[in-house]
Motif scaffolding. Structure first.
Motif, short mmCIF file in Angstrom:
data_model
loop_
_atom_site.label_atom_id
_atom_site.label_comp_id
_atom_site.label_asym_id
_atom_site.label_seq_id
_atom_site.Cartn_x
_atom_site.Cartn_y
_atom_site.Cartn_z
N CYS A 152 12.64 -17.99 10.07
CA CYS A 152 13.81 -17.26 9.57
C CYS A 152 14.64 -18.14 8.65
O CYS A 152 15.00 -17.75 7.53
N THR A 153 14.93 -19.35 9.12
CA THR A 153 15.75 -20.25 8.31
C THR A 153 14.99 -20.67 7.05
O THR A 153 15.58 -20.79 5.97
N ALA A 154 13.68 -20.87 7.16
CA ALA A 154 12.88 -21.23 5.99
C ALA A 154 12.87 -20.09 4.96
O ALA A 154 12.91 -20.33 3.75
N GLY A 180 14.95 -18.12 -0.45
CA GLY A 180 15.60 -17.12 -1.29
C GLY A 180 15.36 -15.68 -0.90
O GLY A 180 15.57 -14.77 -1.71
N ALA A 181 14.93 -15.43 0.35
CA ALA A 181 14.68 -14.06 0.80
C ALA A 181 15.96 -13.22 0.73
O ALA A 181 17.06 -13.71 0.98
N LEU A 231 23.15 -17.86 13.72
CA LEU A 231 24.02 -19.01 13.44
C LEU A 231 23.33 -20.01 12.52
O LEU A 231 23.93 -20.53 11.58
N ARG A 232 22.05 -20.28 12.79
CA ARG A 232 21.28 -21.21 11.95
C ARG A 232 21.12 -20.68 10.54
O ARG A 232 21.28 -21.40 9.55
N CYS A 233 20.79 -19.40 10.42
CA CYS A 233 20.56 -18.81 9.10
C CYS A 233 21.85 -18.78 8.28
O CYS A 233 21.81 -18.96 7.05
N ALA A 248 25.09 -22.75 2.57
CA ALA A 248 24.77 -23.91 1.73
C ALA A 248 24.23 -23.49 0.36
O ALA A 248 24.40 -24.21 -0.64
N LEU A 249 23.60 -22.31 0.31
CA LEU A 249 22.99 -21.84 -0.93
C LEU A 249 23.82 -20.75 -1.61
O LEU A 249 23.36 -20.13 -2.58
#
Length: 338
Positions: free
Chosen positions: A284-286, A291-292, A324-326, A332-333
């Protein structure tokens, strides 16, 4: 080819150009952007057609579309398409999150799932009412009763409902209860179904077939767009390969590749893409980092007793941690999660 109109054309100018395109035996698709209005002229182009259209005063230029998928191509529409359904937003820097169980099993199960994914920050609710299963003896879903439960969950939580439609004659029934029509991987090249959802003015989430190439995937989307439905999101859910350590192989390079080739939002399904719950959070985080424009994640209040796909389903507590991680990656992006 693409007919690029001069800035600020009137509705009358656009309609006149549409009629000219159609008189040439081509199908006209009007695509309005923030800066330009273009008309995609699709079909068997006649000699001299481009020069004839360029001669009109309201036309800025006419360009050929090189990609085999004409309407889905970023050549036709450089600006990203943004799909908005209730609070679910996908595309244009927005990461929409759709979460819920693989199958609707009971009122208690779907209501609990909806409340918990909503509390964690999801804006879309997934859940299968009609389930395509490899075995004819496996649970096939609650059908219309399941659709009614999804609609009830939406009424309480405000979540946009995303559920699969399997046959053309079910399209109107599913559209009655749902906000986004999902086309599953098995049906990616069911062209009658693609045309049927193209005639319905509701967003479509199109999943990539397990063995489909990118061109086949985008041409499947083209079937929907060609019927006039401009709201299509492309969902990468993993492909078949020689690997056996995961259910499928989830190629995240799909995200930047499609972002270069098409204006349509790109959604990642890490649940089917891995088939293993513990692998879902990092994917998910990847996916967000790649850019999903959206995530669709299986979440079940009791995965061990789920009627389908329990091994890849997150608990509500695990889903909350994923969100929370996502969000950290999205922040950041400069992406906005919804």
């Amino acid at each position: 080819m693409i007919v690029v109109m001069k800035p600020h054309p009137t509705p009358e100018m656009i309609q006149t150009m549409v009629e000219r395109v159609e008189k040439m035996g081509l199908k006209a698709h009007v695509i309005e952007g923030t800066e330009r209005t273009v008309i995609a002229a699709v079909g068997d182009e006649r000699d001299g057609g481009r020069e004839a259209l360029e001669s009109y005063e309201e036309v800025e230029k006419v360009m050929p579309i090189l990609a085999p998928y004409k309407i889905a191509s970023s050549e036709t529409k450089p600006e990203p398409t943004v799909i908005r359904v209730r609070d679910l937003v996908m595309g244009g820097g927005n990461v929409g999150v759709i979460a819920g169980p693989c199958s609707v099993e009971s009122e208690e199960q779907i209501m609990e799932s909806a409340r918990k994914v909503k509390a964690a920050g999801a804006t879309g609710l997934r859940g299968g009412a009609f389930k395509p299963r490899t075995s004819p003896y496996a649970f096939q879903g609650m059908k219309e009763d399941g659709l009614k439960l999804l609609a009830a969950a939406r009424d309480e939580t405000g979540l946009a409902v995303v559920t699969e439609v399997m046959t053309p004659h079910h399209v109107e029934l599913v559209a009655k209860y749902t906000d986004v029509l999902q086309i599953g991987a098995r049906n990616m090249q069911n062209y009658h179904l693609l045309q049927a959802v193209g005639e319905i003015r509701k967003p479509v989430l199109l999943k990539r077939g397990a063995s489909a190439t990118m061109d086949e995937f985008l041409l499947a989307a083209e079937y929907i767009l060609d019927q006039g439905n401009q709201e299509v999101a492309l969902c990468e859910r993993g492909i078949r390969s020689f690997e056996a350590h995961t259910r499928f192989t989830l190629p995240l390079a799909t995200v930047p590749y499609l972002r270069q080739r098409t204006h349509l939002p790109v959604v990642i399904d890490p649940s089917h893409g891995t088939g293993i719950a513990s692998l879902v959070p990092p994917m998910c985080t990847a996916a967000v980092a790649a850019g999903a424009d959206g995530l669709i994640i299986e979440v079940h209040p009791d995965p061990k007793n789920a009627m389908s796909d329990g091994a890849q389903s997150l608990t509500p507590e695990a889903f909350e941690k994923v969100m929370l991680r996502c969000r950290k990656v999205a922040d950041a992006l400069d992406y906005k999660m919804s």
